[in-house]
Design a protein around this motif. Sequence first.
Motif, short mmCIF file in Angstrom:
data_model
loop_
_atom_site.label_atom_id
_atom_site.label_comp_id
_atom_site.label_asym_id
_atom_site.label_seq_id
_atom_site.Cartn_x
_atom_site.Cartn_y
_atom_site.Cartn_z
N VAL A 30 -51.99 -3.21 1.05
CA VAL A 30 -53.19 -2.37 0.95
C VAL A 30 -53.50 -1.72 2.29
N LEU A 81 -53.94 2.10 3.09
CA LEU A 81 -55.22 2.59 3.61
C LEU A 81 -55.00 3.44 4.85
N ASN A 134 -67.62 5.36 -0.50
CA ASN A 134 -66.90 6.43 0.20
C ASN A 134 -66.19 7.36 -0.78
N ARG A 170 -68.73 9.69 -2.11
CA ARG A 170 -69.12 10.72 -1.13
C ARG A 170 -68.07 11.82 -1.05
N ARG A 219 -63.75 -0.76 8.08
CA ARG A 219 -63.35 -1.62 6.98
C ARG A 219 -61.92 -2.14 7.24
N GLU A 257 -58.13 -1.99 -6.86
CA GLU A 257 -57.20 -3.00 -6.37
C GLU A 257 -57.89 -4.15 -5.64
N PHE A 299 -58.04 2.17 -4.47
CA PHE A 299 -58.35 0.94 -3.73
C PHE A 299 -59.48 0.17 -4.40
N LYS A 349 -61.82 -4.82 9.78
CA LYS A 349 -62.37 -6.05 9.23
C LYS A 349 -61.33 -6.77 8.38
N ILE A 350 -60.65 -6.01 7.54
CA ILE A 350 -59.62 -6.62 6.68
C ILE A 350 -58.54 -7.25 7.54
N ILE A 387 -66.99 9.20 6.67
CA ILE A 387 -66.11 8.45 5.77
C ILE A 387 -64.97 7.81 6.56
N SER A 418 -66.22 4.83 8.54
CA SER A 418 -66.49 3.68 7.67
C SER A 418 -65.18 3.02 7.24
N LEU A 419 -64.17 3.85 6.90
CA LEU A 419 -62.89 3.29 6.47
C LEU A 419 -62.19 2.56 7.61
#
Lengths: 285, 68
Positions: free
Chosen positions: B3, B7, A268, A271, B54, A255, A252, B57-58, B47, B50-51
């Motif tokens: 994406v 994700l 991330n 981590r 994100r 991308e 990602f 938000k996207i 993690i 946070s993802l």
Amino acid sequence: MPVWTIILLRSVFFFFLVLFLVRIMGKRNPSRLIPFKFTLYVMIGVTAALTAVGAVNLFLGVVALAVFSLLPIGLDLLSARSKFVHDIVNGRETVLVKQGKVMEENLNQVRLTGEDLLRELRYKNVFNLNDVEFAIMEATGDINMVLKSDKKPVTPKDLEWKVSPQTEPQTVILDGSVSNEALTEMGLNRNWLEQQLETIGISLENVFIAQVDTTGELYVDLFDDTVSLAQPKVREMLYANLEKAQAELSGFVLEIEDQETKEAFAGNAQRLEDLLEKLRPHLLR
Amino acid sequence: MTVTSQLKQTLAGLKSAQGTIRTYALQSQEEELRNIFQESLETTGEIIDSLENRLKKIEFEEPQYKGN
């Protein structure tokens, strides 16, 4: 009373007497006895056998047996207290090889030939005298040795590997019956076990041995060896899954164009990579 | 595949891994091992959070990428 009944009764009596006496004399590996102890056991055996068949007066035999078994117990207690007595009773160990050199005098003293020494070393898988740093003959006659440090087997420490700590595995099923004690020892219960067996799809009656290891994973051996069983590879799978997620996150990063999002993903991914590094010794080794 | 849906897949994979770590954190016999898995549990949790943020938000900013 006919003679055979007397012999029968005496034999049964001495059978249990010897069982008791040998038990209270302590646990020792019979093949690792000092010669003196070995002789003692023979004396007990012969006395008991002779008395049982009536060659020796019953009372006299028991007296002799008492001496042969109680005296060594007393000596053991004494030698536990005093090093002096211990050395007299048990003898001392003899250094046979020191700093890689054979001590011929000591070898003579314990009546060992060079050939004997080499044979004993071969028993320990050492064929080259050059590999031996130090060898000692124990009071029991066993020969133990230390290899030169460059000939020692490699340990994880030598490789500077971090490895996972391990406790002893618990055998939770033996011969198809569940050991509740072993389960409680691991902080588990029958329900957990039944659930695990259900997951791999086998019934309790079909299990010969099942062990639980440090991470709480179940290893199962079945009576029916034609059934092929997928043994747990959960740890390896977990590592693979985390690695996959890490790779995707890194993907990602390449991308995505938005700078802020990109950085967040990169952070991330990093981590997760650190985490993988930390878990590696515990999941893969 | 957009994406966002990719994700989401990654997130699902991470969550299942987190589940496995959680069982290990509970059933490991060694204190040290338990602590390590406990820490890993926290890290993966952070993690994942946070993802997820994100992702939201996207999807909010660019609804055309909203995956399924």
